[in-house]
Design a protein around this motif. Structure first.
Motif, PDB file in Angstrom:
ATOM      1  N   PRO A 137       4.122   0.409 -12.697  1.00  0.00           N
ATOM      2  CA  PRO A 137       2.844  -0.333 -12.702  1.00  0.00           C
ATOM      3  C   PRO A 137       2.183  -0.312 -11.322  1.00  0.00           C
ATOM      4  CG  PRO A 137       4.698  -1.846 -12.741  1.00  0.00           C
ATOM      5  CD  PRO A 137       5.269  -0.484 -12.963  1.00  0.00           C
ATOM      6  N   SER A 138       0.860  -0.293 -11.374  1.00  0.00           N
ATOM      7  CA  SER A 138       0.098  -0.339 -10.130  1.00  0.00           C
ATOM      8  C   SER A 138       0.197  -1.743  -9.535  1.00  0.00           C
ATOM      9  CB  SER A 138      -1.368   0.004 -10.402  1.00  0.00           C
ATOM     10  OG  SER A 138      -2.135  -0.147  -9.230  1.00  0.00           O
ATOM     11  N   ILE A 139       0.245  -1.808  -8.207  1.00  0.00           N
ATOM     12  CA  ILE A 139       0.297  -3.105  -7.541  1.00  0.00           C
ATOM     13  C   ILE A 139      -1.126  -3.643  -7.426  1.00  0.00           C
ATOM     14  CG2 ILE A 139       0.910  -4.314  -5.408  1.00  0.00           C
ATOM     15  CD1 ILE A 139       3.153  -2.373  -5.033  1.00  0.00           C
ATOM     16  N   ALA A 140      -1.358  -4.790  -8.014  1.00  0.00           N
ATOM     17  CA  ALA A 140      -2.709  -5.348  -8.100  1.00  0.00           C
ATOM     18  C   ALA A 140      -3.322  -5.587  -6.724  1.00  0.00           C
ATOM     19  CB  ALA A 140      -2.664  -6.664  -8.879  1.00  0.00           C
ATOM     20  N   LYS A 141      -4.615  -5.240  -6.634  1.00  0.00           N
ATOM     21  CA  LYS A 141      -5.419  -5.498  -5.441  1.00  0.00           C
ATOM     22  C   LYS A 141      -4.874  -4.828  -4.187  1.00  0.00           C
ATOM     23  CE  LYS A 141      -7.000  -9.974  -7.202  1.00  0.00           C
ATOM     24  NZ  LYS A 141      -7.099 -11.432  -6.931  1.00  0.00           N
ATOM     25  N   ILE A 142      -4.113  -3.748  -4.361  1.00  0.00           N
ATOM     26  CA  ILE A 142      -3.578  -3.015  -3.211  1.00  0.00           C
ATOM     27  C   ILE A 142      -4.036  -1.569  -3.298  1.00  0.00           C
ATOM     28  CG2 ILE A 142      -1.485  -2.090  -2.136  1.00  0.00           C
ATOM     29  CD1 ILE A 142      -1.766  -4.948  -1.496  1.00  0.00           C
ATOM     30  N   SER A 143      -4.651  -1.074  -2.241  1.00  0.00           N
ATOM     31  CA  SER A 143      -5.058   0.325  -2.202  1.00  0.00           C
ATOM     32  C   SER A 143      -4.063   1.116  -1.372  1.00  0.00           C
ATOM     33  CB  SER A 143      -6.463   0.450  -1.597  1.00  0.00           C
ATOM     34  OG  SER A 143      -6.464  -0.054  -0.280  1.00  0.00           O
ATOM     35  N   SER A 144      -3.868   2.364  -1.720  1.00  0.00           N
ATOM     36  CA  SER A 144      -2.902   3.194  -0.988  1.00  0.00           C
ATOM     37  C   SER A 144      -3.545   3.724   0.284  1.00  0.00           C
ATOM     38  CB  SER A 144      -2.454   4.365  -1.861  1.00  0.00           C
ATOM     39  OG  SER A 144      -3.507   5.287  -2.025  1.00  0.00           O
ATOM     40  N   SER A 151       0.832  -1.213   0.000  1.00  0.00           N
ATOM     41  CA  SER A 151       0.000   0.000   0.000  1.00  0.00           C
ATOM     42  C   SER A 151       0.861   1.255   0.000  1.00  0.00           C
ATOM     43  CB  SER A 151      -0.932  -0.014   1.216  1.00  0.00           C
ATOM     44  OG  SER A 151      -0.198   0.032   2.414  1.00  0.00           O
ATOM     45  N   LEU A 152       2.016   1.205   0.665  1.00  0.00           N
ATOM     46  CA  LEU A 152       2.926   2.354   0.664  1.00  0.00           C
ATOM     47  C   LEU A 152       3.577   2.530  -0.710  1.00  0.00           C
ATOM     48  CD1 LEU A 152       4.637   1.994   4.167  1.00  0.00           C
ATOM     49  CD2 LEU A 152       2.785   3.529   3.491  1.00  0.00           C
ATOM     50  N   ALA A 153       3.851   1.418  -1.392  1.00  0.00           N
ATOM     51  CA  ALA A 153       4.366   1.505  -2.760  1.00  0.00           C
ATOM     52  C   ALA A 153       3.334   2.172  -3.669  1.00  0.00           C
ATOM     53  CB  ALA A 153       4.719   0.115  -3.276  1.00  0.00           C
ATOM     54  N   GLU A 154       2.063   1.785  -3.497  1.00  0.00           N
ATOM     55  CA  GLU A 154       1.004   2.383  -4.294  1.00  0.00           C
ATOM     56  C   GLU A 154       0.845   3.873  -3.982  1.00  0.00           C
ATOM     57  OE1 GLU A 154      -2.062   2.731  -7.071  1.00  0.00           O
ATOM     58  OE2 GLU A 154      -0.446   1.252  -6.808  1.00  0.00           O
ATOM     59  N   LYS A 155       0.970   4.242  -2.717  1.00  0.00           N
ATOM     60  CA  LYS A 155       0.908   5.656  -2.328  1.00  0.00           C
ATOM     61  C   LYS A 155       2.055   6.434  -2.964  1.00  0.00           C
ATOM     62  CE  LYS A 155      -0.690   9.151   0.087  1.00  0.00           C
ATOM     63  NZ  LYS A 155      -2.013   9.746  -0.201  1.00  0.00           N
TER      64      LYS A 155
END
Length: 471
Positions: A365-372, A345-349
């Motif tokens: 790329p966005s990390i699948a199924k992970i929300s920030s 989630s921190l990577a996505e943020k």
């Protein structure tokens, strides 16, 4: 040879136990546990096989592997078989230590510790007493109280251990552990001054001593943490660096890596970013040459990378933070799903912040199924503990000395009177393994020769009979 003599025998079970001891000394506890399971299965049908000895070793191997349920089961089995009261108290202490590790099981730990102290108190003089065992039990009682945040009772038991010891030197092994654990407990409760006094009394004695006692490096790390909390980052770096320089109290690669990471964090606080990155890179370098199959190395690598990523994020280096968080999640994939989700989630943020700051840059790329989510970095320093303290209670049940002598083929009754030479553990392990191989080669060759002769004699007698008939 197994085709001739079969795969079930008392000798085979004993040799599997010996080999398990060698694996345990090398730190290959999974291999040790597997061999012990097979050894117990084969050997339990034979009167000359020591089931209790193997159960104890299996319990300690599972303990080190953090298989809490498995080790608890084996310790409890060992407790039902053990007749010696002193050995019973060691098993009870190991069980108590297991329950201390699990949140909400402090009362179970206390029940075992009360029984342990009662047995020690009632042991007849003729059976002999172990003062150090009593000190260890009191220190563990303090740890149990600390685990439920009862600082007053924790301090009481640490002081009890200190007061019970006629040797008042702060660097006596038991006193050092009691003072160190007291200092850590007070530090975690926010009593920085009290923690400083506990650690300082150890260092004052160390400065007057010609030899550095084991555990000093962790005291220096703890004092570095106190400097850090008081925002004396220069002092923190000095203490952390001193802990790395002790030749007689060397840290493990994981502990060295975490110490370098803490130095990097202190430099970040001083806005010395180049020095900060250099120390984080050095931390990761400490882990590169180690066995990447080790759970300890995997956990440490993931922890260091996540801390490094946090600092990169705070410096708004979002692309690098994204990469480091993603690597931390990958390194920690076998450790804890919550940790992996957090890093993801921190990577996505980091990725979304990068897109907001510069929409023209092609985002990763966005990390699948992970929300920030908004970063919560928790404790800024990585806590470093003396793992010899962590394994002390399992080692008391089955010591390194016992493993080495068992691997060499010594019977349990003969071990107490034997003193091991002061050699490197690796050398002793190699000697034990060589001895095991030599004995097995000799035994196998002898058995094989006997079986061959017996088989040939049978064929010769048959041939003689046929010749006699032909005549």
């Amino acid at each position: 040879v197994s085709d001739w003599i079969g795969s079930s025998s008392s000798a085979l079970a004993k040799d599997m136990h010996r080999l398990a001891c060698v694996h345990s000394m090398y730190g290959c506890h999974e291999d040790s546990a597997k061999l012990l399971g097979e050894s117990i299965f084969i050997g339990s049908d034979y009167d000359d096989y020591d089931v209790l000895d193997s159960v104890k070793l299996l319990a300690t191997s599972l303990d080190v592997m953090n298989d809490l349920d498995g080790s608890k089961s084996e310790y409890e089995l060992a407790l039902t078989k053990e007749k010696d009261n002193t050995e019973k108290t060691r098993i009870m202490n190991a069980l108590a230590n297991l329950h201390v590790k699990v949140e909400g099981q402090t009362q179970l730990a206390v029940e075992y510790l009360d029984k342990s102290l009662e047995i020690q108190h009632n042991i007849a003089d003729g059976e002999g007493t172990d003062a150090n065992l009593k000190f260890d039990t009191m220190i563990l009682y303090g740890n149990a109280m600390a685990s439920k945040n009862d600082v007053t009772q924790a301090a009481y038991w640490f002081e009890s251990a200190l007061n019970s010891n006629p040797d008042k030197s702060p660097v006596h092994p038991s006193n050092l552990r009691a003072l160190y654990n007291k200092g850590v407990t007070l530090f975690r409760s926010g009593d920085i001054i009290g923690a400083g006094h506990a650690f300082g009394s150890i260092l004052d004695e160390v400065e007057m001593s010609s030899a550095v006692p084991p555990g000093t490096g962790f005291v220096l790390n703890a004092i570095g943490s106190i400097y850090f909390v008081n925002k004396d980052y220069v002092g923190a770096c000095e203490q952390f660096t001193k802990s790395l320089s002790l030749k007689n109290d060397e840290l493990t690669p994981s502990q060295m890596a975490m110490t370098y990471a803490n130095i990097g964090t202190a430099y970040y606080k001083m806005r010395k970013y180049e020095e900060s990155e250099a120390n984080f890179n050095q931390a990761l370098k400490c882990l590169e040459s180690e066995d990447d199959r080790s759970l300890d190395i995997k956990v440490t690598t993931a922890t260091v990378k996540s801390k490094f990523a946090c600092i990169l994020y705070k410096r708004k280096l979002y692309l690098r933070a994204y990469d480091m968080f993603a690597e931390a999640a990958s390194s920690g994939s076998e450790t804890a799903s919550e940790f992996v989700t957090h890093c993801g989630s921190l990577a996505e943020k980091s990725r979304r912040n990068l897109m907001k700051r510069d929409p023209s840059v092609k985002p990763p790329p966005s990390i699948a199924k992970i929300s920030s989510h908004k970063p919560h970095f928790g404790e800024i320093l990585i806590p470093i503990t003396d793992r010899r303290i962590a394994t002390r209670y399992s080692d008391a049940v089955y010591s390194k000395k016992r493993k080495i002598l068992a691997a060499l083929g010594m019977e349990l009754a003969d071990c107490t009177s034997i003193e091991l030479p002061s050699e490197d553990t690796k050398i002793l392990c190699e000697r034990a393994l060589e001895n095991l191989l030599e004995v097995n080669r000799a035994n196998s060759a002898s058995e094989f020769e006997g079986l061959v002769v017996e088989k040939l004699n049978s064929h010769l007698m048959t041939m003689k009979s046929l010749l006699s008939q032909n005549e």
